[in-house]
Write a protein that holds these residues in place. Sequence first.
Motif, PDB file in Angstrom:
ATOM      1  N   PHE A 136      -7.191  -0.563  18.862  1.00 41.06           N
ATOM      2  CA  PHE A 136      -6.615  -2.180  18.416  1.00 41.06           C
ATOM      3  C   PHE A 136      -7.505  -3.390  17.522  1.00 41.06           C
ATOM      4  CE2 PHE A 136      -8.897  -2.531  21.855  1.00 41.06           C
ATOM      5  CZ  PHE A 136      -8.602  -4.123  22.742  1.00 41.06           C
ATOM      6  N   LEU A 139      -7.667  -4.103  14.498  1.00 42.29           N
ATOM      7  CA  LEU A 139      -6.344  -5.443  14.394  1.00 42.29           C
ATOM      8  C   LEU A 139      -6.935  -6.769  15.199  1.00 42.29           C
ATOM      9  CD1 LEU A 139      -3.142  -3.249  16.006  1.00 42.29           C
ATOM     10  CD2 LEU A 139      -3.795  -3.870  13.818  1.00 42.29           C
ATOM     11  N   VAL A 140      -7.872  -6.541  16.031  1.00 46.84           N
ATOM     12  CA  VAL A 140      -8.302  -7.741  16.914  1.00 46.84           C
ATOM     13  C   VAL A 140     -10.288  -6.817  16.648  1.00 46.84           C
ATOM     14  CG1 VAL A 140      -6.305  -8.323  17.653  1.00 46.84           C
ATOM     15  CG2 VAL A 140      -8.027  -6.782  18.779  1.00 46.84           C
ATOM     16  N   GLU A 177      -3.481   3.447  17.326  1.00 40.08           N
ATOM     17  CA  GLU A 177      -4.506   2.088  18.253  1.00 40.08           C
ATOM     18  C   GLU A 177      -4.682   2.273  19.582  1.00 40.08           C
ATOM     19  OE1 GLU A 177      -3.549   0.461  13.940  1.00 40.08           O
ATOM     20  OE2 GLU A 177      -1.964  -0.475  15.242  1.00 40.08           O
ATOM     21  N   ASN A 179      -6.244   0.710  23.040  1.00 40.03           N
ATOM     22  CA  ASN A 179      -7.149   0.138  23.620  1.00 40.03           C
ATOM     23  C   ASN A 179      -8.105   1.365  24.363  1.00 40.03           C
ATOM     24  OD1 ASN A 179      -4.573  -0.787  25.990  1.00 40.03           O
ATOM     25  ND2 ASN A 179      -5.406   1.036  26.220  1.00 40.03           N
ATOM     26  N   HIS A 237       2.202   1.856  13.098  1.00 45.42           N
ATOM     27  CA  HIS A 237       1.459   1.168  13.711  1.00 45.42           C
ATOM     28  C   HIS A 237       1.842   2.021  15.234  1.00 45.42           C
ATOM     29  CE1 HIS A 237      -1.695  -0.896  11.389  1.00 45.42           C
ATOM     30  NE2 HIS A 237      -0.485  -2.001  10.406  1.00 45.42           N
ATOM     31  N   LEU A 239       0.658   1.716  19.279  1.00 47.39           N
ATOM     32  CA  LEU A 239      -0.478   0.942  20.346  1.00 47.39           C
ATOM     33  C   LEU A 239      -0.668   1.989  21.611  1.00 47.39           C
ATOM     34  CD1 LEU A 239       0.233  -3.006  19.896  1.00 47.39           C
ATOM     35  CD2 LEU A 239      -2.204  -1.416  19.325  1.00 47.39           C
ATOM     36  N   ALA A 244      -3.671  -2.742  24.758  1.00 52.65           N
ATOM     37  CA  ALA A 244      -3.729  -3.156  23.792  1.00 52.65           C
ATOM     38  C   ALA A 244      -2.283  -3.971  22.538  1.00 52.65           C
ATOM     39  CB  ALA A 244      -3.125  -2.003  22.487  1.00 52.65           C
ATOM     40  N   TYR A 245      -0.962  -4.245  23.310  1.00 53.94           N
ATOM     41  CA  TYR A 245      -0.180  -4.895  23.062  1.00 53.94           C
ATOM     42  C   TYR A 245      -0.586  -6.410  23.020  1.00 53.94           C
ATOM     43  CZ  TYR A 245       4.296  -7.428  22.491  1.00 53.94           C
ATOM     44  OH  TYR A 245       5.247  -8.086  22.000  1.00 53.94           O
ATOM     45  N   VAL A 248      -3.441  -8.124  21.454  1.00 51.49           N
ATOM     46  CA  VAL A 248      -2.709  -8.041  19.988  1.00 51.49           C
ATOM     47  C   VAL A 248      -2.353  -9.258  19.573  1.00 51.49           C
ATOM     48  CG1 VAL A 248      -2.130  -6.985  17.741  1.00 51.49           C
ATOM     49  CG2 VAL A 248      -3.592  -5.795  18.800  1.00 51.49           C
ATOM     50  N   TYR A 252      -2.858 -12.199  17.009  1.00 45.30           N
ATOM     51  CA  TYR A 252      -2.000 -12.667  15.846  1.00 45.30           C
ATOM     52  C   TYR A 252      -0.976 -14.087  15.736  1.00 45.30           C
ATOM     53  CZ  TYR A 252      -2.836  -8.629  13.093  1.00 45.30           C
ATOM     54  OH  TYR A 252      -3.282  -7.573  12.661  1.00 45.30           O
TER      55      TYR A 252
END
Length: 272
Positions: A136, A139-140, A177, A179, A237, A239, A244-245, A248, A252
Amino acid sequence: MSKIILITGASRGFGKIWAKALLERGDKVAATARNINDLNDLVETYGDAVLPLQLDVTNKDAAFATIAKVKQHFGRIDVLINNAGFGLFGAIEETTEEQARAQMETNFFGLLWVTQAVVPVMREQKSGHIIQVSSFLGLVTLPVLGLYNASKYAVNGLSETLAAEVKGFGINVSLIEPNGFSTDWSGASAFQTEALEVYAPVKQAFAAGATPDTWGKPEATAPAVLALIDSENPPLHFLLGKVAYPGVKKVYAERLAEFEEWATVSADAHGH
């Protein structure tokens, strides 16, 4: 029908856990590791269902030779799980050139070489699934993981592009992805920069932000990965973990709000 699955970095952590789960249900696994002796337990338990191979993914020629061996041995490769990689902890200013290059050589270039080697095989088959183990943090970002973040952002950019290029050949691409999970990634397999005292407060804040519940249980990921492999329409993608979710999603939302705030200035910069 059992699948032929190649997993890099199968000596420990996610790679070993997923290899066992796949073998347990009857798939055949080509497992690679830098030290082939780390795969002995798989061979002892699962016998001919396992093809153990020594591979340093940073060696491009070796990566191509390994793919050729797997193809020759099993006749096809249905799934590639590009899992080899490691974490580098430390502030960007602390990072040496050697450390930065080593991080990118394994996490990005190693993944690239194995990917390039497997695409012609899957293209000839007109089927295949390339699974890239990203993070993750592709993405971040988090502080004190700058080079690791950068390597995973690079993996994500590469793999999103690859997905568009190979879809017409019947090849799917997915990015796993996760965490943070309690694997060797943050322990024995991790590397540390030489600390500068000025970054101590940043590192302390980073460490304080992690609770025991932050880290997922690696074994719990196996059913999710099996579901991904079995999906007829796998996501690009994917996660893993409950951190993670929301993490992110928050970043975003902030990013979109910032784009919106500067949207007029941005559009005027177009010039007409």
